[in-house]
Design a protein around this motif. Structure first.
Motif, PDB file in Angstrom:
ATOM      1  N   GLU A  51       4.723   1.894   4.210  1.00 22.39           N
ATOM      2  CA  GLU A  51       5.271   2.826   3.234  1.00 22.39           C
ATOM      3  C   GLU A  51       5.867   4.052   3.918  1.00 22.39           C
ATOM      4  OE1 GLU A  51       2.737   3.711  -0.195  1.00 22.39           O
ATOM      5  OE2 GLU A  51       1.474   2.064   0.510  1.00 22.39           O
ATOM      6  N   VAL A  52       5.216   4.510   4.967  1.00 17.75           N
ATOM      7  CA  VAL A  52       5.728   5.658   5.719  1.00 17.75           C
ATOM      8  C   VAL A  52       7.101   5.309   6.297  1.00 17.75           C
ATOM      9  CG1 VAL A  52       5.361   7.135   7.728  1.00 17.75           C
ATOM     10  CG2 VAL A  52       3.451   6.597   6.202  1.00 17.75           C
ATOM     11  N   GLY A  53       7.235   4.108   6.846  1.00 18.59           N
ATOM     12  CA  GLY A  53       8.525   3.678   7.387  1.00 18.59           C
ATOM     13  C   GLY A  53       9.609   3.625   6.335  1.00 18.59           C
ATOM     14  N   ASP A  54       9.256   3.177   5.129  1.00 14.12           N
ATOM     15  CA  ASP A  54      10.236   3.145   4.030  1.00 14.12           C
ATOM     16  C   ASP A  54      10.681   4.553   3.653  1.00 14.12           C
ATOM     17  OD1 ASP A  54      10.053   0.395   3.949  1.00 14.12           O
ATOM     18  OD2 ASP A  54       8.613   0.373   2.281  1.00 14.12           O
ATOM     19  N   ILE A  55       9.734   5.480   3.599  1.00 18.21           N
ATOM     20  CA  ILE A  55      10.061   6.870   3.267  1.00 18.21           C
ATOM     21  C   ILE A  55      10.972   7.472   4.328  1.00 18.21           C
ATOM     22  CG2 ILE A  55       9.073   9.191   3.064  1.00 18.21           C
ATOM     23  CD1 ILE A  55       6.651   7.808   1.697  1.00 18.21           C
ATOM     24  N   VAL A  56      10.659   7.209   5.585  1.00 17.02           N
ATOM     25  CA  VAL A  56      11.472   7.744   6.683  1.00 17.02           C
ATOM     26  C   VAL A  56      12.895   7.204   6.612  1.00 17.02           C
ATOM     27  CG1 VAL A  56      11.770   7.635   9.188  1.00 17.02           C
ATOM     28  CG2 VAL A  56       9.563   8.271   8.222  1.00 17.02           C
ATOM     29  N   ARG A  57      13.047   5.904   6.394  1.00 17.96           N
ATOM     30  CA  ARG A  57      14.393   5.329   6.317  1.00 17.96           C
ATOM     31  C   ARG A  57      15.157   5.846   5.107  1.00 17.96           C
ATOM     32  NH1 ARG A  57      11.556   1.207   8.468  1.00 17.96           N
ATOM     33  NH2 ARG A  57      11.106   0.199   6.489  1.00 17.96           N
ATOM     34  N   ARG A  58      14.464   6.109   4.008  1.00 14.84           N
ATOM     35  CA  ARG A  58      15.136   6.643   2.821  1.00 14.84           C
ATOM     36  C   ARG A  58      15.633   8.067   3.069  1.00 14.84           C
ATOM     37  NH1 ARG A  58      11.504   5.507  -1.194  1.00 14.84           N
ATOM     38  NH2 ARG A  58      10.402   7.439  -0.784  1.00 14.84           N
ATOM     39  N   LEU A  59      14.856   8.867   3.813  1.00  9.75           N
ATOM     40  CA  LEU A  59      15.237  10.263   4.048  1.00  9.75           C
ATOM     41  C   LEU A  59      16.196  10.439   5.219  1.00  9.75           C
ATOM     42  CD1 LEU A  59      11.791  11.998   3.485  1.00  9.75           C
ATOM     43  CD2 LEU A  59      13.788  12.066   1.999  1.00  9.75           C
TER      44      LEU A  59
END
Length: 125
Positions: A51-59
């Motif tokens: 989930e952290v990786g998804d948030i990072v890629r989104r931002l």
């Protein structure tokens, strides 16, 4: 007049390209820093490493890479990204930012990697 303009034009174009490249680098650094902070906040709330990786890629964008490392009760999120644009491809500028976080709930622990065997996980493309 025409000769002076012909001599000055390449300098003006070079200056404009450098200003645009510097602006792109500044915006990229801001996006990388915000992504590291957002990933660290999610990690502190108990989000899984994926989930952290998804948030990072989104931002920070799809080309950003993130690394999540756990050190005791502290979690570290490091995000790296390349400067986009023509000058960014010629000069390999890689910008990075790191943020640390502790769990928000007292006594809670930051979750380890998804498989539970590694204390460090590399995410991204």
């Amino acid at each position: 007049m025409t000769a002076e303009f012909a001599v000055a034009l390449p300098s003006v174009i070079l200056l404009l390209a450098l200003l645009l490249a510097g602006s792109a680098a500044g915006v990229t650094q801001l996006r990388v820093e915000e992504a590291a902070r957002g990933g660290a906040r999610a990690l502190a709330r108990g989000a899984a490493v994926g989930e952290v990786g998804d948030i990072v890629r989104r931002l920070a964008g799809e080309t950003a890479r993130s690394e999540v490392a756990l050190d005791g009760e502290w979690g570290r999120v490091t995000v790296t990204g390349r400067v986009p644009g023509a000058v960014g491809t010629l000069v390999p500028w890689v910008l990075s930012a790191t943020a640390w976080a502790r769990p928000e709930a007292p006594g809670a622990a930051i979750q380890p990697a998804v498989d539970g065997t590694s204390r460090e996980a590399r995410l991204g493309t």
